[in-house]
Design a protein around this motif. Sequence first.
Motif, PDB file in Angstrom:
ATOM      1  N   ILE A 150      54.943  43.748  42.695  1.00  0.00           N
ATOM      2  CA  ILE A 150      54.107  43.426  43.947  1.00  0.00           C
ATOM      3  C   ILE A 150      52.530  43.310  43.394  1.00  0.00           C
ATOM      4  O   ILE A 150      51.829  42.439  43.521  1.00  0.00           O
ATOM      5  CB  ILE A 150      54.103  44.385  45.049  1.00  0.00           C
ATOM      6  N   LEU A 151      52.433  44.367  42.609  1.00  0.00           N
ATOM      7  CA  LEU A 151      50.933  44.614  42.005  1.00  0.00           C
ATOM      8  C   LEU A 151      50.443  43.303  41.534  1.00  0.00           C
ATOM      9  O   LEU A 151      49.533  42.780  41.545  1.00  0.00           O
ATOM     10  CB  LEU A 151      50.701  45.923  41.294  1.00  0.00           C
ATOM     11  N   PRO A 152      51.223  42.699  40.203  1.00  0.00           N
ATOM     12  CA  PRO A 152      50.838  41.671  39.527  1.00  0.00           C
ATOM     13  C   PRO A 152      50.562  40.432  40.431  1.00  0.00           C
ATOM     14  O   PRO A 152      49.694  39.550  40.064  1.00  0.00           O
ATOM     15  CB  PRO A 152      51.844  41.398  38.479  1.00  0.00           C
ATOM     16  N   ASN A 153      51.447  40.569  41.462  1.00  0.00           N
ATOM     17  CA  ASN A 153      51.298  39.193  42.327  1.00  0.00           C
ATOM     18  C   ASN A 153      50.081  39.413  43.336  1.00  0.00           C
ATOM     19  O   ASN A 153      49.408  37.902  43.657  1.00  0.00           O
ATOM     20  CB  ASN A 153      52.509  38.952  43.267  1.00  0.00           C
ATOM     21  N   ILE A 154      49.560  40.538  43.458  1.00  0.00           N
ATOM     22  CA  ILE A 154      48.460  40.452  44.554  1.00  0.00           C
ATOM     23  C   ILE A 154      47.226  40.738  43.759  1.00  0.00           C
ATOM     24  O   ILE A 154      46.179  40.839  44.383  1.00  0.00           O
ATOM     25  CB  ILE A 154      48.522  41.404  45.473  1.00  0.00           C
ATOM     26  N   ALA A 155      47.340  41.062  42.366  1.00  0.00           N
ATOM     27  CA  ALA A 155      46.128  41.221  41.621  1.00  0.00           C
ATOM     28  C   ALA A 155      45.028  40.115  41.809  1.00  0.00           C
ATOM     29  O   ALA A 155      43.895  40.652  41.943  1.00  0.00           O
ATOM     30  CB  ALA A 155      46.575  41.191  40.187  1.00  0.00           C
ATOM     31  N   PRO A 156      45.095  38.872  41.793  1.00  0.00           N
ATOM     32  CA  PRO A 156      44.112  38.089  42.002  1.00  0.00           C
ATOM     33  C   PRO A 156      43.156  38.529  43.487  1.00  0.00           C
ATOM     34  O   PRO A 156      42.141  38.440  43.322  1.00  0.00           O
ATOM     35  CB  PRO A 156      44.569  36.591  42.464  1.00  0.00           C
ATOM     36  N   VAL A 157      44.086  38.652  44.481  1.00  0.00           N
ATOM     37  CA  VAL A 157      43.046  39.142  45.812  1.00  0.00           C
ATOM     38  C   VAL A 157      42.461  40.215  45.418  1.00  0.00           C
ATOM     39  O   VAL A 157      41.220  40.189  45.949  1.00  0.00           O
ATOM     40  CB  VAL A 157      44.236  39.300  46.921  1.00  0.00           C
ATOM     41  N   ILE A 158      43.047  41.315  44.898  1.00  0.00           N
ATOM     42  CA  ILE A 158      42.315  42.600  44.566  1.00  0.00           C
ATOM     43  C   ILE A 158      41.048  42.341  43.627  1.00  0.00           C
ATOM     44  O   ILE A 158      39.917  42.849  43.899  1.00  0.00           O
ATOM     45  CB  ILE A 158      43.150  43.727  44.093  1.00  0.00           C
ATOM     46  N   ILE A 159      41.147  41.508  42.528  1.00  0.00           N
ATOM     47  CA  ILE A 159      40.228  41.354  41.554  1.00  0.00           C
ATOM     48  C   ILE A 159      38.819  40.667  42.504  1.00  0.00           C
ATOM     49  O   ILE A 159      37.610  40.807  42.367  1.00  0.00           O
ATOM     50  CB  ILE A 159      40.630  40.525  40.572  1.00  0.00           C
TER      51      ILE A 159
END
Lengths: 518, 292
Positions: free
Chosen positions: B193-202
């Motif tokens: 999950i984390l790698p997939n939502i990373a762009p949003v978080i960045i």
Amino acid sequence: MTRVFFSVLSRIVGARMIGLIMRLMTALIMPLIMATTMMAAMVVHVYAETRQDAVIGLQLEPPHLDPTSAAAGAIDQVLYANVYEGLTRFTENGDIIPHLAASWDISDEGRRYQFTLHQDMRFHDGSTLDAAAVKFSLDRARSDTSTNAQNALFQGISNITVNAPDQLTIDLKQPDGNFLFKLAWGDAVIIAPDNVDQLKQSPIGSGPFKLTSWIKGDRILLQKNPDYWGMPVALDQVTFRFISDPVAAMAAMQTGEIDAFPVFPAPENLAMLATDTRLKLINGSTEGETILAINNARPPFDQRSVRQAIAMAINKQDIIDGAMFGYGTPIGSHFAPHHPDYIDLTNAAPYDPAVARQMLADAGITDLHLTISLPPPVYARRGGEIIMAQLSQIGIKVTLEPLEWAQWLEKVFRNKDYDLTIVSHTEPFDIDIYARPDYYFKYDNAPFQSIMAELDITTDPTKRRDLLHQAQRHIADDQVNVYLFQLANAGITKTDLVGIWQHAPTQAMDMTGVYWKN
Amino acid sequence: MRVWRISPFLIASAGRRNLISGGVILGIISLAGLISFFWTPADPTIMNISNRMQPPSMAAWLGTDHFGRDILSQIMAATPVTLSVALVGVMIGMIGGIPLGLMAALIHKPFFDHVLTRGGDVLFAFPAIIMAMLLTAGFGAGISIAMLAIGLFNIPVFLRITRAAAMQQRHMTYIHSARLAGKSMPRIACEHILPNIAPVIILQASIQFSLAILAEAGLSYLGLGAQPPTPSWGRMLADSQTMIGLAPHMAIIPGLTIMLTVIGVNLIGEGLRQRLDPYRSRQANYVEMDIS
């Protein structure tokens, strides 16, 4: 264009009709024009009439309105001479003149004062101000349970006797050359005996103005007292507005919303404001000795050489220029330069960082880290930053601790929990605070206390002068505090407003002599 | 109404343009901050009262302030303070908010989710300024308090964004297959999950970073941030407040510096968004334009 219009019109309605319409219009419009002109003239007339009110800007709002139970200068600023009066009073230049007392006789080698009061004086509530009311107020101020902030002023009184409604005798324990001066203080005003319970909210005095309303956080309104016993005042209404923000104060002066701001919060803007022809500068003296107070009981500040080193590391002129933009006079002791008995001691601790550093080393002090507590005024906040930089030059590390006034009074003044602090002592002639061992700078020195004790019972002017010189020298030599500068009464007023005090011999915004020119 | 298809290259280059210009601006400012550790034109704390409020000149490139201190040196020396406060503030928010957000989204207990999100809302109700005032009343003012206040304010922001993004992923088939493969939920959260939502978080981090710079300036302006003699942009602005008429450069220079830094960060954020935005990439890079 008009001609074309009328020719078209006349072809439609006929020339005679036009003439009729024109006459009708004239008949209707002319009175209208005349009425407007007249009204305009009336408006101009009203505008040109001299104003009967004044709006005064003050930085600090009083916490409450009882001058007999608090040290807050803001209370006296609003009420002194305006609402409350004493037997004697200060003038703009610091002279003491009779006020409620019409005259007095001094006998018994200066131990007995016989006052004769003015006739028919009344408080705002209609009750009579007579010798009994005076006795009540002064007895209340000197009693053991008194909450008066200047309780010491009245400790010399041994007995007060009412001889007649307008006759009063005050007996002193010892002769006191300063007794009439002490009676002029804002803490020695005469209050209405019936109003004691409501002093903090609704002051009832005998002055030419009475309080009409207090909108907390914003303004206090005073109205002319029509039944005043003395000379009637010129103004019908005085509004004190409380603005502590320097930018808001500046804007209020520029828009003309405020008529005078006698102690302006941002001295840097005074010169600029004064270029406006409608405004003029107030630049006088105050009783405010601005000092870097030192906690004399807390090591290492109990060592004279450490205090001396701190004093010699400080460049007073830099603080006057940097914090007050030049408004202020350097001092070398706790004494006002405009006082006749002042001696110049500014060289008692000349600015010399190299010597200061050496003194600190000789005292065996290394790595001194201290805190300076700073109340809100600009002299303290900016002065603190400058002193921090100056002390760092001799290797002292400084932490600044900004405090609000309430915090400062609690922490520094009452609990004496501080190293150094910057504050201006605006009470007049207050060198005697150095004789109080429990005062917040904790200076307990028997020789100085005996000088003050002797001064208290000395009435001979030459001897008094001599003792005052000794006193000034003593606390300068002992370097109790670092005496920075005498606060200037720097403010701004409208050019047409006459009678605002130029000097501030006590904390007062006396509006009794203020009026508008034409 | 016509749909115009814009080449993916153009989109990418617009993103790159923003990234480059933002990077240059922020790079220069950070470099000035780095240099300040070794060298500034003058000592930023040395006062020279007789030389106060001088306009920019050859001697003092950006002029001097009301105590005669060199403004350029102060701006330089204040840069690391501001950037580190903002950075640490955002980091605290990420470290606190992301795990909580993942937990709220992935633990199938409505009560737990409610407690976390409502708790976040409560925290979110206090702006950084109020938070700093509360903390200052307890612990005294200072840089670490400013960091903490900004960090606390950022936690619910990251909690929300992580939770929302993770909720979308939760029912994806790849998650189901990972579960069937026997992976534990924490492991799935970290590895999938984390790698997939990373762009949003960045993206969110870049937005929060620019807000944190403003918050730091605001806190110092109120005297709740860096204490004297540590220079700070916000306090320089506060000091110049009454002197705008006398020495306008005292207000303009720190004001411009704050503005430029925020613009730099926002440009980088915008560039990242154009590159990373999952919505855009799925939309196959065409932009709809109404030209009727």
